[in-house]
Design a protein around this motif. Structure first.
Motif, PDB file in Angstrom:
ATOM      1  N   LEU A  15       0.826  -1.203   0.000  1.00 22.84           N
ATOM      2  CA  LEU A  15       0.000   0.000   0.000  1.00 22.84           C
ATOM      3  C   LEU A  15       0.859   1.251   0.000  1.00 22.84           C
ATOM      4  CD1 LEU A  15      -3.049  -0.746   2.255  1.00 22.84           C
ATOM      5  CD2 LEU A  15      -2.967  -0.440  -0.191  1.00 22.84           C
ATOM      6  N   ARG A  16       1.484   1.511   1.128  1.00 23.39           N
ATOM      7  CA  ARG A  16       2.313   2.714   1.233  1.00 23.39           C
ATOM      8  C   ARG A  16       3.480   2.382   2.121  1.00 23.39           C
ATOM      9  NH1 ARG A  16      -0.454   4.231  -1.973  1.00 23.39           N
ATOM     10  NH2 ARG A  16      -1.730   6.091  -2.159  1.00 23.39           N
ATOM     11  N   THR A  24      -6.874   3.892   2.884  1.00 21.34           N
ATOM     12  CA  THR A  24      -6.824   4.771   1.721  1.00 21.34           C
ATOM     13  C   THR A  24      -7.415   6.141   2.024  1.00 21.34           C
ATOM     14  OG1 THR A  24      -7.098   2.806   0.391  1.00 21.34           O
ATOM     15  CG2 THR A  24      -7.333   4.897  -0.735  1.00 21.34           C
ATOM     16  N   ARG A  25      -8.512   6.170   2.784  1.00 19.12           N
ATOM     17  CA  ARG A  25      -9.131   7.478   3.002  1.00 19.12           C
ATOM     18  C   ARG A  25      -8.324   8.328   3.981  1.00 19.12           C
ATOM     19  NH1 ARG A  25     -14.191   6.290   7.017  1.00 19.12           N
ATOM     20  NH2 ARG A  25     -12.996   4.910   8.348  1.00 19.12           N
ATOM     21  N   LEU A  79     -10.694  -5.763   2.809  1.00 22.14           N
ATOM     22  CA  LEU A  79     -11.298  -4.612   2.147  1.00 22.14           C
ATOM     23  C   LEU A  79     -11.475  -3.452   3.126  1.00 22.14           C
ATOM     24  CD1 LEU A  79     -13.887  -6.416  -0.143  1.00 22.14           C
ATOM     25  CD2 LEU A  79     -11.897  -5.107  -0.866  1.00 22.14           C
ATOM     26  N   TYR A  80     -11.832  -3.800   4.378  1.00 20.05           N
ATOM     27  CA  TYR A  80     -11.996  -2.697   5.323  1.00 20.05           C
ATOM     28  C   TYR A  80     -10.667  -2.025   5.601  1.00 20.05           C
ATOM     29  CZ  TYR A  80     -13.673   0.413   8.781  1.00 20.05           C
ATOM     30  OH  TYR A  80     -13.982   1.576   9.422  1.00 20.05           O
ATOM     31  N   GLN A  81      -9.615  -2.835   5.710  1.00 17.39           N
ATOM     32  CA  GLN A  81      -8.291  -2.240   5.930  1.00 17.39           C
ATOM     33  C   GLN A  81      -7.916  -1.291   4.803  1.00 17.39           C
ATOM     34  OE1 GLN A  81      -4.960  -4.654   6.989  1.00 17.39           O
ATOM     35  NE2 GLN A  81      -6.194  -6.013   8.254  1.00 17.39           N
ATOM     36  N   ILE A  82      -8.196  -1.730   3.579  1.00 20.14           N
ATOM     37  CA  ILE A  82      -7.902  -0.886   2.421  1.00 20.14           C
ATOM     38  C   ILE A  82      -8.699   0.414   2.501  1.00 20.14           C
ATOM     39  CG2 ILE A  82      -8.088  -0.709  -0.085  1.00 20.14           C
ATOM     40  CD1 ILE A  82      -6.160  -2.767   0.341  1.00 20.14           C
ATOM     41  N   GLN A 132      -9.132   0.309  -3.718  1.00 21.03           N
ATOM     42  CA  GLN A 132      -8.117   1.319  -3.469  1.00 21.03           C
ATOM     43  C   GLN A 132      -8.095   2.362  -4.579  1.00 21.03           C
ATOM     44  OE1 GLN A 132      -4.125   0.044  -3.933  1.00 21.03           O
ATOM     45  NE2 GLN A 132      -3.305   1.509  -2.466  1.00 21.03           N
ATOM     46  N   GLU A 133      -8.129   1.846  -5.808  1.00 19.50           N
ATOM     47  CA  GLU A 133      -8.056   2.725  -6.960  1.00 19.50           C
ATOM     48  C   GLU A 133      -9.272   3.638  -7.026  1.00 19.50           C
ATOM     49  OE1 GLU A 133      -5.594   3.029  -8.946  1.00 19.50           O
ATOM     50  OE2 GLU A 133      -6.540   4.403 -10.366  1.00 19.50           O
TER      51      GLU A 133
END
Lengths: 224, 629
Positions: B474-475, B497-498, B490-493, B537-538
């Motif tokens: 991710l980062r 991301t936000r 998905l929740y982690q993403i 994410q995208e």
């Protein structure tokens, strides 16, 4: 906000932590703050589960890092599993206060926390005991509070939106909303508390709380 | 690529040819021939041959063995009355068995169409048995047999030159010769050893040591491979008692070849064969016996005689084989087909199925060649070449393809990482710079981060490729472990991301979080999980980058009319950007994951403003596993 809001005359609290030192700090503080409450202790998951099965708990203060039974190695995975089980199966749906050195694993529970019927508050263990008592209050009130590392942004759950829509667009009573959504009275009450928190509506004895919420929700564009 | 893939298979075909040359396929090929013979349905025209057999009952009623000459003479007399074309005596008779020897001698003298048997080629010359001297040499045929290394009877021994001036013929050949002569198909005696035996237009095939599947067989004299496929019509058999009681119809005998011999189990004149479903001895053997049958010598002679006569008169096929060159070319050809199918089809299952189909085709070709023209083709080595070359090529092909795929994936992932990480920071930076909104410290912070990210990329790619670990970068230091349930991932993403510093996220007041619980039970491959995470994410990053002042970000994960839906809705104005083309890497990623899930990717406008970006896909049915890449 300054007084315990539990409706039980003699509420039961449970503090779960494998460090005796922590228990010795937390338990007396809670007893002092809530003189009526019966504060129980557990140092491992199995004991905690037994107490949960025996008493109608109002508040569970829990460390994520727990041993399975006394003497075994503590692991955050055990605490997470127990927490998940607790949220799904506990009959009384106690309010929860997670106190841990690493609360990041809670990230994956957040969708469940949003719709959990009781209050859910998480805090870092390094914070002072006054902070813990403040957050215990918040949890007993039915609020959700997660530090930034768990929840990067405040959220507004879809269920709460539904409450707003049913209330202010369809004009339903609380009873009708409960029936429509199939939730308990306490759950709806907690939803209102969370909506209030999310919209940052402050309690003001001179103002009608629901009207304040409605105005804030319209301003935020949550209802038309 | 073709060379790398096909070379091992070419080597393997060579190995198969070597094995065949060494004779290690003989038994399998014989068994294949026998199996075909057993199952094939030739025409069932009546055989021109009748067996008169002395069975156990006859021996009992006569009461003595050998059978007295009187009884033999009686049988011959009755048979002659019904005018057979020729009678062959398939037993050894060189000493008188009284009573009735004189009568038998008279009988043989008076009837020139009775042919006697002899044994000429015993390994121990003293075991040879001479015929009665009353029979002239041209009225004698040998009854010696040749059997294969597996002990089974597949060849008929027809003739052999024993001295420069003397050639011995077998009893069946003598009988066929006599019978065909009556049908105006004379056969000229030839003393040339290699002269093919010829009746009219028919040349009997000449068996050689390496004919067909045989390798180094004993090809003495003139031999022929028996075609049990051709005369399926059972040869009529009468017992001696039947004949003595005249218990038969006259046309069974008239103008036919009669072979008179022993069909009693107690007289050891038996051979083994797998090429017949039924023999005269079958009723005696246990019913669950294997394919191997006992065949009496007289029965084998009857088949041989019938085959020669039917071939000459009715063009019934005799067993033909190809010269070795053509046989090996045939094997190479099928090996080539195997390689070709695997190279052309490029898919393991398709190759496998096509190889099976090709095998069935090969088996049918071999079967019908035998059935229709008596051509015995090498089936076993050809099928071994086809399957082994095909499968080996497929495996090598898959291996190579896997490598290419791996390479492609590495490039793709690398670009993915650059795109989702540093390029995003760069884009935000450029926007800040162009709108003159940046402060120096923010610029420096961003540049530092860019620096760190680019540096950490290599380590991450290396780790992922070398450990083949399923994770998503991710980062910076945040790497997601794909072995967690999809809903948690998905929740982690979503949460991660936000938190990014993107212009679009700054104005959002209401994040309506998705509940990914509907995907809790879904079982997806790592690639698919990864795809869904990347998509989310995208889509979120797009809101952060392209939406102008959105106040609300709604992410929905639910089931709508039987389809899973992952929908990202914002209410900002769309920014018309030039720094990324419309069909960018993100859109390509989204389409790829939609394809993989057999679903659909859509981006449309929200009312009154904003964008809806969604992925719809059908739940996976448990029995339909999508192919893992």
């Amino acid at each position: 906000m300054n007084s315990p809001s539990s409706q039980e005359s003699n509420p039961y609290f449970l503090v779960v932590d494998d460090h005796e030192a922590i228990l010795k700090g937390t338990v007396p503080a809670l007893r002092e703050r809530y003189p009526k409450a019966k504060v129980l202790m557990a140092q491992d998951r199995q004991t905690a589960q037994q107490i949960l099965n025996q008493f109608p708990l109002d508040l569970v203060v829990v460390d994520l890092s727990l041993p399975e039974s006394l003497g075994q190695v503590a692991s955050p995975e055990i605490g997470m599993q127990w927490l998940e089980l607790l949220m799904q199966h506990a009959v009384t749906k106690p309010n929860i206060l997670v106190v841990s050195t690493n609360i990041k694993p809670l990230v994956r529970l957040t969708p469940k926390i949003n719709i959990y019927e009781g209050g859910f508050v998480a805090m870092d263990k390094s914070l002072p005991i006054q902070e813990l008592l403040k957050l215990a209050d918040l949890s007993l009130r039915g609020s959700i509070y997660l530090p930034l590392e768990v929840r990067s942004r405040p959220e507004f759950d879809r269920r709460w939106l539904e409450v707003l829509t049913l209330k202010f667009q369809h004009g339903l009573s609380d009873r009708a909303i409960r029936e429509r959504m199939g939730i308990a009275e306490r759950t709806l009450r907690n939803y209102w508390v969370r909506i209030q928190d999310a919209l940052e509506v402050v309690d003001d004895p001179d103002k009608d709380l629901r009207v304040q919420i409605e105005l804030a929700a319209r301003a935020a564009g949550l209802i038309n | 690529m073709l060379r790398e893939v096909a070379l091992p298979s070419v080597f393997l075909v060579g190995l198969i040819i070597f094995i065949r040359l060494a004779g290690l396929f003989q038994v399998q090929e014989w068994m294949a021939l026998d199996t075909f013979s057993r199952f094939c349905q030739g025409d069932r025209q009546e055989a021109p041959v009748v067996i008169v057999g002395i069975d156990e009952n006859d021996l009992r009623s006569v009461g003595s063995f050998p059978i007295p000459d009187r009884d033999i003479a009686a049988v011959l007399r009755i048979l002659q009355a019904y005018r057979p074309s020729v009678i062959g005596l398939d037993f050894l008779k060189n000493s008188p068995v009284e009573p009735g020897h004189a009568a038998l001698l008279q009988m043989l003298k008076d009837n020139p169409n009775i042919i006697g048997g002899e044994v000429v080629f015993s390994r121990e010359p003293s075991m040879n048995v001479r015929p009665l001297s009353v029979l002239s040499p041209e009225r004698v045929g040998f009854i010696d047999m040749v059997v294969d290394l597996d002990g089974k009877l597949r060849r008929a021994f027809l003739a052999k030159v024993i001295q420069p001036t003397e050639i011995k013929y077998s009893l069946p050949l003598r009988l066929a010769q006599w019978h065909l002569a009556l049908q105006k198909m004379p056969y000229e005696l030839s003393l040339q050893a290699n002269q093919p035996i010829q009746f009219g237009m028919l040349k009997l095939p000449y068996f050689q040591a390496n004919s067909g599947a045989y390798v180094g067989a004993d090809a003495m004299g003139h031999q022929m491979i028996l075609n049990f496929c051709s005369n399926r019509g059972r040869i009529r058999t009468l017992s001696m008692t039947n004949v003595l009681q005249q218990n038969f119809s006259p046309e069974w005998i008239r103008d036919r070849v009669v072979i008179f011999g022993m069909i009693a189990a107690s007289v050891k004149d038996v051979f083994f064969t797998s090429a017949l479903e039924m023999t005269l001895a079958s009723p005696l053997s246990a019913p669950q016996q294997s394919q191997t049958q006992i065949i009496y010598g007289v029965e084998a002679h009857a088949y041989t005689t019938a085959q020669i006569i039917n071939a000459a008169l009715h063009n019934q096929p005799l067993i033909q084989t190809w010269a070795d060159f053509w046989e090996y070319l045939w094997i190479v050809f099928w090996g080539g087909i195997g390689i070709l199918l695997s190279v052309l089809l490029q898919s393991f299952w398709k190759s496998l199925i096509s190889l099976l189909v090709a095998s069935l085709g090969l088996i049918s070709i071999c079967y019908f060649a035998l059935l229709l023209i008596g051509l015995w083709l090498p089936l076993i080595p050809a099928i071994a070449a086809l399957l082994s070359a095909g499968l080996l090529t497929t495996f090598f092909d898959q291996g190579l393809r896997f490598e290419v795929e791996q390479r492609r994936q590495t490039i793709e992932r690398t670009y993915e990482m650059v795109h989702n990480g540093p390029l995003q920071i760069l884009a935000a930076l450029l926007r800040d710079v162009s709108s003159n909104e940046f402060q120096n410290d923010s610029l420096e912070r961003q540049l530092r981060r860019l620096n760190e990210e680019l540096r950490s990329l290599f380590g991450h790619i290396y780790q992922e490729v070398s450990t083949n670990q399923a994770s998503l970068y991710l980062r910076g230091d945040l790497v997601i472990d794909f072995n967690l349930p999809l809903s948690d991932l998905l929740y982690q993403i979503y949460n991660q991301t936000r938190a990014e510093e993107l212009p679009g996220f700054k104005s959002i007041r209401t994040f309506i979080p998705p509940n990914f619980e509907v995907l809790k039970q879904a079982n997806y491959s790592l690639t698919q999980k990864r795809g869904l995470c990347l998509f989310l994410q995208e889509a979120l990053i797009n809101v952060g980058k392209h939406a102008i002042a959105p106040t609300r970000l709604d992410v929905v994960c639910t089931v709508e009319s039987g389809l899973y839906v992952l929908r990202i809705i914002d209410n900002g104005m769309e920014r018309l950007d030039a720094d990324e083309p419309q069909e960018g890497q993100g859109t390509r990623q989204a389409r790829a994951i939609a394809r993989d899930l057999r679903g659909q990717f859509r981006r449309r406008s929200n009312t009154p403003q904003g964008t809806i970006c969604e992925l719809l896909w059908p739940p996976k049915r448990p029995w339909l596993r999508s192919p893992r890449r």
